[in-house]
Each structure stands twice: as C-alpha cells, then as structure tokens.
Design a protein around this motif. Structure first.
Motif, mmCIF file in Angstrom:
data_model
loop_
_atom_site.group_PDB
_atom_site.id
_atom_site.type_symbol
_atom_site.label_atom_id
_atom_site.label_comp_id
_atom_site.label_asym_id
_atom_site.label_seq_id
_atom_site.Cartn_x
_atom_site.Cartn_y
_atom_site.Cartn_z
ATOM 1 N N GLY A 123 0.811 -1.211 0.000
ATOM 2 C CA GLY A 123 0.000 0.000 0.000
ATOM 3 C C GLY A 123 0.844 1.260 0.000
ATOM 4 N N LEU A 124 1.914 1.259 0.791
ATOM 5 C CA LEU A 124 2.792 2.424 0.861
ATOM 6 C C LEU A 124 3.539 2.619 -0.451
ATOM 7 C CD1 LEU A 124 3.773 4.669 2.718
ATOM 8 C CD2 LEU A 124 5.624 3.149 3.471
ATOM 9 N N ARG A 125 3.949 1.518 -1.066
ATOM 10 C CA ARG A 125 4.629 1.612 -2.371
ATOM 11 C C ARG A 125 3.710 2.245 -3.405
ATOM 12 N NH1 ARG A 125 6.157 -3.808 -1.268
ATOM 13 N NH2 ARG A 125 4.705 -4.562 -2.866
ATOM 14 N N PHE A 126 2.466 1.837 -3.365
ATOM 15 C CA PHE A 126 1.527 2.370 -4.359
ATOM 16 C C PHE A 126 1.275 3.852 -4.128
ATOM 17 C CE2 PHE A 126 -2.858 3.364 -5.665
ATOM 18 C CZ PHE A 126 -2.732 3.127 -7.028
ATOM 19 N N ARG A 127 1.033 4.248 -2.868
ATOM 20 C CA ARG A 127 0.705 5.645 -2.567
ATOM 21 C C ARG A 127 1.886 6.577 -2.787
ATOM 22 N NH1 ARG A 127 -1.397 3.336 2.069
ATOM 23 N NH2 ARG A 127 0.222 4.352 3.314
ATOM 24 N N ARG A 128 3.054 6.149 -2.382
ATOM 25 C CA ARG A 128 4.213 7.051 -2.407
ATOM 26 C C ARG A 128 4.990 7.018 -3.719
ATOM 27 N NH1 ARG A 128 6.103 8.395 2.763
ATOM 28 N NH2 ARG A 128 4.281 8.846 4.074
ATOM 29 N N ILE A 129 4.988 5.888 -4.392
ATOM 30 C CA ILE A 129 5.850 5.745 -5.564
ATOM 31 C C ILE A 129 5.051 5.585 -6.864
ATOM 32 C CG2 ILE A 129 7.645 4.322 -6.644
ATOM 33 C CD1 ILE A 129 8.576 3.582 -3.831
ATOM 34 N N VAL A 130 4.130 4.646 -6.876
ATOM 35 C CA VAL A 130 3.433 4.314 -8.131
ATOM 36 C C VAL A 130 2.413 5.374 -8.521
ATOM 37 C CG1 VAL A 130 2.010 2.620 -9.321
ATOM 38 C CG2 VAL A 130 3.778 1.855 -7.733
ATOM 39 N N LEU A 131 1.476 5.681 -7.611
ATOM 40 C CA LEU A 131 0.374 6.572 -7.961
ATOM 41 C C LEU A 131 0.818 7.954 -8.436
ATOM 42 C CD1 LEU A 131 -2.643 6.972 -8.223
ATOM 43 C CD2 LEU A 131 -2.725 7.605 -5.802
ATOM 44 N N PRO A 132 1.756 8.625 -7.732
ATOM 45 C CA PRO A 132 2.166 9.958 -8.218
ATOM 46 C C PRO A 132 2.725 9.931 -9.636
ATOM 47 C CG PRO A 132 2.925 9.606 -5.967
ATOM 48 C CD PRO A 132 2.432 8.288 -6.457
ATOM 49 N N GLN A 133 3.462 8.888 -9.962
ATOM 50 C CA GLN A 133 4.092 8.840 -11.281
ATOM 51 C C GLN A 133 3.106 8.468 -12.386
ATOM 52 O OE1 GLN A 133 8.160 7.271 -11.596
ATOM 53 N NE2 GLN A 133 8.101 6.874 -9.399
ATOM 54 N N ILE A 134 2.226 7.512 -12.119
ATOM 55 C CA ILE A 134 1.270 7.136 -13.168
ATOM 56 C C ILE A 134 0.217 8.231 -13.346
ATOM 57 C CG2 ILE A 134 1.638 4.672 -12.798
ATOM 58 C CD1 ILE A 134 -1.133 4.590 -11.425
ATOM 59 N N ALA A 135 -0.083 8.976 -12.270
ATOM 60 C CA ALA A 135 -1.035 10.081 -12.397
ATOM 61 C C ALA A 135 -0.460 11.164 -13.301
ATOM 62 C CB ALA A 135 -1.370 10.647 -11.019
ATOM 63 N N ARG A 136 0.817 11.454 -13.117
ATOM 64 C CA ARG A 136 1.467 12.460 -13.956
ATOM 65 C C ARG A 136 1.530 12.002 -15.410
ATOM 66 N NH1 ARG A 136 5.327 13.272 -10.898
ATOM 67 N NH2 ARG A 136 6.835 11.771 -11.694
ATOM 68 N N ALA A 137 1.843 10.746 -15.624
ATOM 69 C CA ALA A 137 1.947 10.228 -16.987
ATOM 70 C C ALA A 137 0.586 10.137 -17.675
ATOM 71 C CB ALA A 137 2.611 8.850 -16.965
ATOM 72 N N SER A 138 -0.454 9.878 -16.890
ATOM 73 C CA SER A 138 -1.787 9.664 -17.454
ATOM 74 C C SER A 138 -2.599 10.947 -17.591
ATOM 75 C CB SER A 138 -2.576 8.682 -16.567
ATOM 76 O OG SER A 138 -1.911 7.453 -16.434
ATOM 77 N N LEU A 139 -2.148 12.026 -16.971
ATOM 78 C CA LEU A 139 -2.967 13.233 -16.893
ATOM 79 C C LEU A 139 -3.472 13.729 -18.251
ATOM 80 C CD1 LEU A 139 -4.201 15.402 -15.103
ATOM 81 C CD2 LEU A 139 -2.061 16.685 -15.280
ATOM 82 N N PRO A 140 -2.615 13.901 -19.274
ATOM 83 C CA PRO A 140 -3.139 14.405 -20.554
ATOM 84 C C PRO A 140 -4.218 13.507 -21.153
ATOM 85 C CG PRO A 140 -0.746 14.565 -20.499
ATOM 86 C CD PRO A 140 -1.153 13.749 -19.308
ATOM 87 N N ALA A 141 -3.998 12.201 -21.120
ATOM 88 C CA ALA A 141 -4.984 11.271 -21.679
ATOM 89 C C ALA A 141 -6.272 11.265 -20.860
ATOM 90 C CB ALA A 141 -4.403 9.862 -21.744
ATOM 91 N N LEU A 142 -6.144 11.363 -19.538
ATOM 92 C CA LEU A 142 -7.329 11.391 -18.689
ATOM 93 C C LEU A 142 -8.151 12.649 -18.938
ATOM 94 C CD1 LEU A 142 -5.855 10.086 -15.308
ATOM 95 C CD2 LEU A 142 -7.414 8.868 -16.831
ATOM 96 N N VAL A 143 -7.483 13.792 -19.080
ATOM 97 C CA VAL A 143 -8.198 15.042 -19.359
ATOM 98 C C VAL A 143 -8.871 14.975 -20.721
ATOM 99 C CG1 VAL A 143 -7.911 17.521 -19.775
ATOM 100 C CG2 VAL A 143 -6.760 16.439 -17.843
ATOM 101 N N ASN A 144 -8.211 14.359 -21.677
ATOM 102 C CA ASN A 144 -8.824 14.185 -22.998
ATOM 103 C C ASN A 144 -10.093 13.342 -22.895
ATOM 104 O OD1 ASN A 144 -8.729 14.377 -25.993
ATOM 105 N ND2 ASN A 144 -8.476 12.175 -25.841
ATOM 106 N N GLU A 145 -10.036 12.281 -22.103
ATOM 107 C CA GLU A 145 -11.219 11.434 -21.901
ATOM 108 C C GLU A 145 -12.321 12.207 -21.183
ATOM 109 O OE1 GLU A 145 -14.054 8.524 -21.431
ATOM 110 O OE2 GLU A 145 -12.438 8.719 -22.881
ATOM 111 N N MET A 146 -11.963 13.046 -20.226
ATOM 112 C CA MET A 146 -12.957 13.877 -19.540
ATOM 113 C C MET A 146 -13.630 14.836 -20.518
ATOM 114 S SD MET A 146 -10.866 14.893 -16.080
ATOM 115 C CE MET A 146 -9.910 13.672 -15.192
ATOM 116 N N SER A 147 -12.842 15.429 -21.406
ATOM 117 C CA SER A 147 -13.390 16.342 -22.408
ATOM 118 C C SER A 147 -14.364 15.619 -23.322
ATOM 119 C CB SER A 147 -12.260 16.961 -23.244
ATOM 120 O OG SER A 147 -11.366 17.687 -22.431
ATOM 121 N N LEU A 148 -14.000 14.409 -23.734
ATOM 122 C CA LEU A 148 -14.885 13.626 -24.585
ATOM 123 C C LEU A 148 -16.171 13.283 -23.852
ATOM 124 C CD1 LEU A 148 -12.320 11.181 -26.255
ATOM 125 C CD2 LEU A 148 -13.501 13.102 -27.324
#
Length: 214
Positions: A124-149
């Motif tokens: 859980g700590l690995r996911f919160r501290r390491i994985v989630l921040p990085q995948i959120a940053r990488a996914s942000l443009p695509a996620l916003v595009n999906e929100m717009s759609l």
C-alpha cells in the motif's frame, strides 16, 4: 433571447456540468481499480475485468444508456433518467480510464518497486508514495482528454429525457424556428467548460513541474 430561454440554457449547463462531474468522479477511481486488477493479473477476476472493459469500450454510450434505463426496471431495479445517465457515463468512462491507467502501470519501471520492496515498504505504501504519483502524472493528458470527450457526449443523454445544453438549444430552436442562434449559444457554453478543464490540467502540470524543480 427571452428570459425563459436564458433560464433553459442555465439549467442545461448545470445539468451538463453536474452529470459530467459525477461521471468523472466515479469513473476515475473505478477505472484505476480495474487497471490495478489487470496489472496485478488476478486469476479469473483479471480476465473478467478485461472482458468487461472490452464490452464497454465497444458499446456506444447511447446503447448502454438505453439498456440500463429499460433493462434495470425489468429486473426490479427502478431508475430515473438522471441516475441512468450517471451510471452510463461512469461505466463508459471507467472502461476507457482503465486502459489509460493500465498503460501507465505497464510503463512503470519495475526497478523502483524492487528498490522499495528491498527497504521493507508495504504494498500500500509503495503504491501511494511511488506508483500513484508517477502514473497520475503520466496519465494526466490522456485522462483530461477522456474527460473532455465525456462532456461532449452528454447530448446523447437526451434520449431518456435529460435536458442538457444541446437539448435546450434544440427546444429553443424548434420554438423560435431559428436554430442557429441557440446552437451558437450552446457552443459558447461548452467552450468555457472545456477550457476550464484544460486550464486545470495545465495548473496541475505547473505545480508538478515546480515541485520537481524544488
């Protein structure tokens, strides 16, 4: 444009924003959860999730909406148009969000996880501290595009009686026999909504860049 027309557009804008926000707030975490199940390769459940995502991605939103609206009451689950709209939007966007999150997870460097495990960090700590921040940053443009759609497909909700911006424009145009002005107003209303979403994305990206530079 009469006060009644202005009121109709205002109500349509509120409905569009409210339903879109509800779909986004539900679809984002659900999509992440589905992606984590597929990433972890959970036996049986992972395959079921893959099938679920594939079916939803292949199903037009209007078809999904009508299926939920007419099928659920037949099995004893009453549902009103707005609840059906939120459920359909959430299911639809969660499937696409799942693939966005999963792509980021698959690209995540495994050596970072191995390093975290070597120092005794829990899953859980690995996911919160390491994985989630990085995948959120990488996914942000695509996620916003999906929100717009998602925002731009809300007009299909009119098939079950939901009155959004576009439906309000159609009604006003039919009443006045002048369809062009109402649709120009509709475009003028959609533009700031999408602009606000894109501006939020840029703000988050600037914050992230500033945090990394500090």
């Amino acid at each position: 444009m009469t006060p009644g027309d202005i009121s109709a557009f205002a109500q349509g804008a509120v409905v569009t924003v409210a339903l879109s926000v509800a779909g986004i707030l539900i679809g984002l975490p659900v999509g992440l959860g589905l992606a984590l199940i597929r990433w972890a390769r959970v036996p049986v459940i992972g395959r079921l999730v893959a099938l679920y995502v594939s079916i939803l991605r292949a199903t037009p939103l209007v078809t999904l909406l009508l299926l939920l609206f007419f099928a659920l009451p037949n099995v004893g689950v009453p549902i009103d148009p707005y609840s059906a709209a939120i459920l359909a939007l959430s299911m639809n966007t969660s499937a696409f969000n799942c693939e966005i999150w999963r792509a980021a997870l698959l690209a995540f460097p495994k050596d970072q996880l191995e390093a975290a495990m070597s120092v005794g960090m829990s899953a859980g700590l690995r996911f919160r501290r390491i994985v989630l921040p990085q995948i959120a940053r990488a996914s942000l443009p695509a996620l916003v595009n999906e929100m717009s759609l998602l925002i731009k497909v809300t007009p299909v909700l009119a098939v079950v009686g939901v009155v959004d911006i576009t439906r309000a424009a159609v009604r006003i145009g039919a009443e006045t026999y002048e369809p062009l002005p109402p649709f120009l107003v509709a475009v003028a209303l959609y533009a700031p909504i999408i602009y606000g979403l894109v501006s939020l994305q840029r703000f988050i990206e600037r914050r992230q860049a500033a945090a990394e530079a500090a």
